[in-house]
Design a protein around this motif. Structure first.
Motif, short mmCIF file in Angstrom:
data_model
loop_
_atom_site.label_atom_id
_atom_site.label_comp_id
_atom_site.label_asym_id
_atom_site.label_seq_id
_atom_site.Cartn_x
_atom_site.Cartn_y
_atom_site.Cartn_z
N SER A 1 37.41 -31.89 48.15
CA SER A 1 36.01 -32.24 48.41
C SER A 1 35.17 -32.16 47.14
N THR A 2 35.49 -31.23 46.27
CA THR A 2 34.73 -31.12 45.01
C THR A 2 35.66 -30.81 43.84
N ILE A 3 35.17 -31.16 42.67
CA ILE A 3 35.84 -30.77 41.42
C ILE A 3 34.76 -30.24 40.48
N GLU A 4 35.14 -29.21 39.72
CA GLU A 4 34.14 -28.55 38.87
C GLU A 4 34.87 -27.75 37.80
N PRO A 5 34.42 -27.81 36.56
CA PRO A 5 35.13 -27.04 35.52
C PRO A 5 34.89 -25.54 35.67
N SER A 6 35.83 -24.76 35.17
CA SER A 6 35.62 -23.30 35.18
C SER A 6 34.74 -22.93 34.00
N ARG A 7 33.99 -21.86 34.16
CA ARG A 7 33.10 -21.40 33.08
C ARG A 7 33.93 -21.08 31.82
N GLU A 8 35.09 -20.47 32.07
CA GLU A 8 35.93 -20.05 30.95
C GLU A 8 36.38 -21.26 30.11
N HIS A 9 36.84 -22.31 30.79
CA HIS A 9 37.30 -23.50 30.05
C HIS A 9 36.14 -24.21 29.38
N GLU A 10 35.02 -24.24 30.07
CA GLU A 10 33.84 -24.90 29.48
C GLU A 10 33.40 -24.15 28.21
N ASP A 11 33.34 -22.82 28.30
CA ASP A 11 32.93 -22.03 27.14
C ASP A 11 33.88 -22.27 25.97
N ALA A 12 35.17 -22.30 26.29
CA ALA A 12 36.16 -22.48 25.23
C ALA A 12 35.99 -23.87 24.58
N TRP A 13 35.71 -24.87 25.41
CA TRP A 13 35.54 -26.22 24.84
C TRP A 13 34.28 -26.30 23.98
N VAL A 14 33.19 -25.73 24.47
CA VAL A 14 31.94 -25.75 23.70
C VAL A 14 32.14 -25.03 22.37
N ALA A 15 32.87 -23.91 22.41
CA ALA A 15 33.14 -23.16 21.18
C ALA A 15 33.98 -24.01 20.23
N HIS A 16 34.94 -24.73 20.79
CA HIS A 16 35.80 -25.59 19.97
C HIS A 16 34.98 -26.72 19.33
N VAL A 17 34.10 -27.32 20.10
CA VAL A 17 33.26 -28.42 19.58
C VAL A 17 32.42 -27.90 18.39
N ASN A 18 31.86 -26.71 18.55
CA ASN A 18 31.07 -26.11 17.46
C ASN A 18 31.93 -25.80 16.25
N ASP A 19 33.08 -25.20 16.56
CA ASP A 19 34.00 -24.77 15.52
C ASP A 19 34.44 -25.96 14.66
N VAL A 20 34.85 -27.04 15.30
CA VAL A 20 35.33 -28.22 14.57
C VAL A 20 34.19 -28.80 13.73
N SER A 21 32.99 -28.77 14.26
CA SER A 21 31.88 -29.41 13.55
C SER A 21 31.58 -28.72 12.22
N THR A 22 31.83 -27.41 12.16
CA THR A 22 31.46 -26.69 10.94
C THR A 22 32.34 -27.10 9.76
N VAL A 23 33.49 -27.69 10.06
CA VAL A 23 34.38 -28.12 8.98
C VAL A 23 33.81 -29.36 8.28
N SER A 24 33.01 -30.12 9.01
CA SER A 24 32.51 -31.38 8.47
C SER A 24 31.16 -31.18 7.78
N LEU A 25 30.95 -31.92 6.70
CA LEU A 25 29.65 -31.87 6.03
C LEU A 25 28.55 -32.41 6.94
N ARG A 26 28.96 -33.13 7.99
CA ARG A 26 27.96 -33.69 8.91
C ARG A 26 27.12 -32.61 9.60
N SER A 27 27.68 -31.40 9.64
CA SER A 27 26.93 -30.34 10.34
C SER A 27 25.84 -29.76 9.45
#
Ligand code: FAD
Ligand code: NAP
Length: 582
Positions: A471-497
């Motif tokens: 009936s529903t689908i929804e991400p877990s907080r844990e996976h979402e937090d990990a993904w958001v952290a990964h998005v931030n983490d990867v961005s710091t490697v680039s001069l674009r940040s």
């Protein structure tokens, strides 16, 4: 299941119609989402604030508007027939042609009957009992749907800075992102343009051809590369179409989602003479691929300095007045803000009736009845063009009151920056999908490819839910937090940040500074989405499902099961998070 309706009158405002899905927005994302949902047999209602399809290309009708990813690639790839039947006239086709293409798609796939135009969604509220979304519009419509899909666009909420005295100004003020449909004739007028981003860079040379005087107010000088736009001959198109499937496949494997020759070698390992030759050749080819001259340009400041200095020399070579040339030479990282692609931009400043006003240290003080005041000087203008961009990535979400579980709004959840798993869904907001949401490659990829990949993923996900009775689908907080952290983490490697771009929300005072798109590269991201899907939606909770973690039947996403292009994305580069993204 409700019957689909084409007319507003079909449903009295008080009657609540029920749909399987509501899609918000009828740009390229909303249109393709509707097409896929129909193929799944879902009853769907699309709401679009504009009076027609096309999104970006419906609204941005300013002079000179055109794409900066080549048209042969900046187009849908889901239908081989569509690819074969449509003829692009130019390498970078103009806005009217892209809008005509969007209309052609709407007609060809019979999409209009399920789209309600001139209607803005103002609220979407999840009901935990019925597990449906109640969607409300500014016209009084109320409909329910099991799935709510936000196809609201990354660059669709115009940024209109509030300048003192705006009401005093006697002439018209236009925003490039909401340009009048009848066009604007600037002949003989003194025009002021605020901003020097992509929209300004494209419109300034054309406005200069009409205006009696053009004054450009520049806060940050912009890196821009010539487009060398040209008409596409019949022979060229015939050849391109004969190889279209290969081109599309190669594009999917690229970090940007579009194909162009790319040099992975580091600039710092080349001699000064080699670099000069390489940059000169890439400049002659022009466009965004210029940033693909070397593989380290967005990772090593010293490497970036070499391309920046080359481009500054080009500006000084074009612009005759040394003081103006100096002002036009950016001092920030090359390609840090979105790189622009132009036709005759710098040349425009050689015209006697065009002047540049620096507002970096002394901002625009106020509008007056007859002009714009900067540092005590009044620049007289008859009309103002605000080329001031957008509240990017989240601006159109901010305008809808989206309420999820336990009455919590998305605005509250995103106060310190957007949070979404894979940029597709956010914990606490079941069955709400985002197309190219924050945390996905979106604006760092050729967007129509990014859109198609998301839509295909969402369509397969919905089909899977039906298969397993969820009936529903929804991400877990844990996976979402990990993904958001990964998005931030990867961005710091680039001069674009490192600079104050709209990628981080810095163009608008008060917004949280978070690098919003995923910069790890389109195919790397697609692989992650595939893995999540193939593992039975790892990181998502499916409510009421019989066999929720069964591997799904893959239909729409089949074409995204692509190998990485190892010329560009070596395992070492991925491990070091140094995937070049133009
Ligand atoms: P949009 O086209 O922005 O469509 C979203 C739609 O949702 C809009 O029509 C809007 O009215 C509607 N909407 C929003 N909120 C609501 C609401 N609450 N209720 C009802 N309707 C709503 N990308 C590239 O890859 N290459 C390019 O060359 C390129 N050129 C661009 C040029 C310009 C001038 C701009 C502004 C952007 C450009 N982009 C480019 C990015 C472009 O936005 C995407 O390529 C693509 O068109 C986005 O499609 P979309 O459907 O996701 O969003
Ligand atoms: P933008 O890149 O954000 O540029 C806005 C401009 O307005 C910037 O120069 C900005 O200066 C200036 N500005 C904003 N507020 C100001 C203020 N208060 N005072 C003075 N100047 C101010 O917006 P855009 O040009 O509309 O482009 C947005 C994105 O849309 C692009 O990056 C691109 O992704 C897409 N786009 C693509 C094309 C294309 O070529 N196909 C064309 C248009 C748009 P600062 O830089 O100092 O903030």
């Amino acid at each position: 299941m409700a019957k689909n309706s084409t007319t507003r009158e079909a449903a009295p405002p008080t009657q609540i119609q029920a749909f399987d899905a509501v899609v918000v927005g009828a740009g390229f994302a909303g249109m393709y989402m509707l097409h896929c949902l129909r193929r799944l047999g879902l009853t769907t209602r699309v709401y679009e604030a504009g009076g027609g399809v096309g999104g970006t290309w419906y609204w941005n009708r300013y002079p000179g508007a055109r794409c900066d990813v080549e048209s042969l690639q900046y187009s849908y790839s889901f239908s081989e027939e569509l690819d074969q039947e449509w003829n692009w006239s130019e390498k970078y086709s103009p806005q009217p042609e892209i809008l005509a293409y969007a209309n052609h798609v709407a007609d060809r796939f019979d999409l209009r009957s399920q789209i309600v135009f001139d209607t803005r969604v103002i609220a979407a509220t999840f009901d935990e009992t019925s597990k449906t979304w109640l969607v409300e519009t500014d016209r009084g419509d109320k409909v329910t749907a099991r799935f709510c899909i936000m196809a609201v666009g990354c660059l669709s909420a115009p940024n209109r800075p509030l300048f003192a005295g705006m009401r005093d100004f006697r002439g018209p003020i236009y925003h490039t992102g909401e340009w009048p449909h009848d066009g604007v004739d600037f002949t003989g007028l003194r025009v002021g343009v605020i901003g020097t981003g992509s929209s300004a860079i494209q419109s300034i040379p054309i406005i200069a051809q009409q205006a009696s005087q053009l004054t450009v107010f520049q806060r940050t000088a912009t890196w821009t590369v010539p487009a060398w736009n040209e008409a596409l001959s019949a022979e060229y198109l015939k050849h391109a179409k004969a190889h279209y499937p290969e081109l599309r496949a190669k594009a999917r494997a690229r970090p940007t989602g579009f194909y162009f020759p790319f040099n992975i070698q580091p600039a710092l390992q080349a001699s000064a003479e080699e670099r000069e030759t390489q940059y000169e050749e890439a400049w002659k080819r022009g466009g965004l691929p210029f940033l693909g001259s070397y593989g380290d340009l967005l990772f090593e400041k010293a490497a970036n300095d070499t391309i920046a200095e080359f481009a500054r020399q080009k500006i000084r070579g074009i612009v005759k007045d040394p003081a103006t040339a100096d002002l036009l030479c950016p001092q920030n990282v090359f390609g840090c803000k979105r790189l622009c692609v132009d036709t005759g931009y710098f040349e425009t400043y050689n015209l006697p009736h065009v002047r540049l006003v620096d507002v970096s240290k002394t901002p625009i003080e106020r509008f007056t009845a007859g002009g714009i005041l900067v540092d005590g000087v009044e620049y007289e203008v008859d009309a103002i063009v605000s080329a001031t961009g957008f509240a990017a990535m989240t601006g159109s979400f901010d305008k809808i009151k989206i309420t999820g579980r336990r009455g919590r709004t998305l605005a509250e959840k995103w106060r310190a920056g957007p949070r979404a798993y894979l940029g597709i869904a956010s914990e606490g907001f079941p069955n709400l999908f985002m197309i190219t949401g924050p945390g996905s490659p979106s604006v760092l990829a050729s967007m129509i490819q990014a859109i198609e990949q998301h839509v295909d993923w969402v369509a397969d996900c919905i089909a899977h839910m039906r298969d397993v009775g969820a009936s529903t689908i929804e991400p877990s907080r844990e996976h979402e937090d990990a993904w958001v952290a990964h998005v931030n983490d990867v961005s710091t490697v680039s001069l674009r940040s490192t600079c104050s771009s709209w990628y981080v929300g810095a163009n608008i005072p008060g917004r949280p500074l978070v690098f919003m798109p995923y910069i790890g590269g389109f195919p790397v991201y697609v692989q992650k989405c595939n893995e999540v899907m193939n593992s039975g939606y790892d990181g998502f909770a499916l409510e009421g499902a019989r066999d929720c973690n069964a591997p799904p039947r893959i239909h729409f996403t089949e074409r995204w099961q692509v190998p990485l292009d190892m010329d560009v994305i070596s395992p070492a580069a991925v491990a070091a998070k140094r995937v070049p993204v133009v």
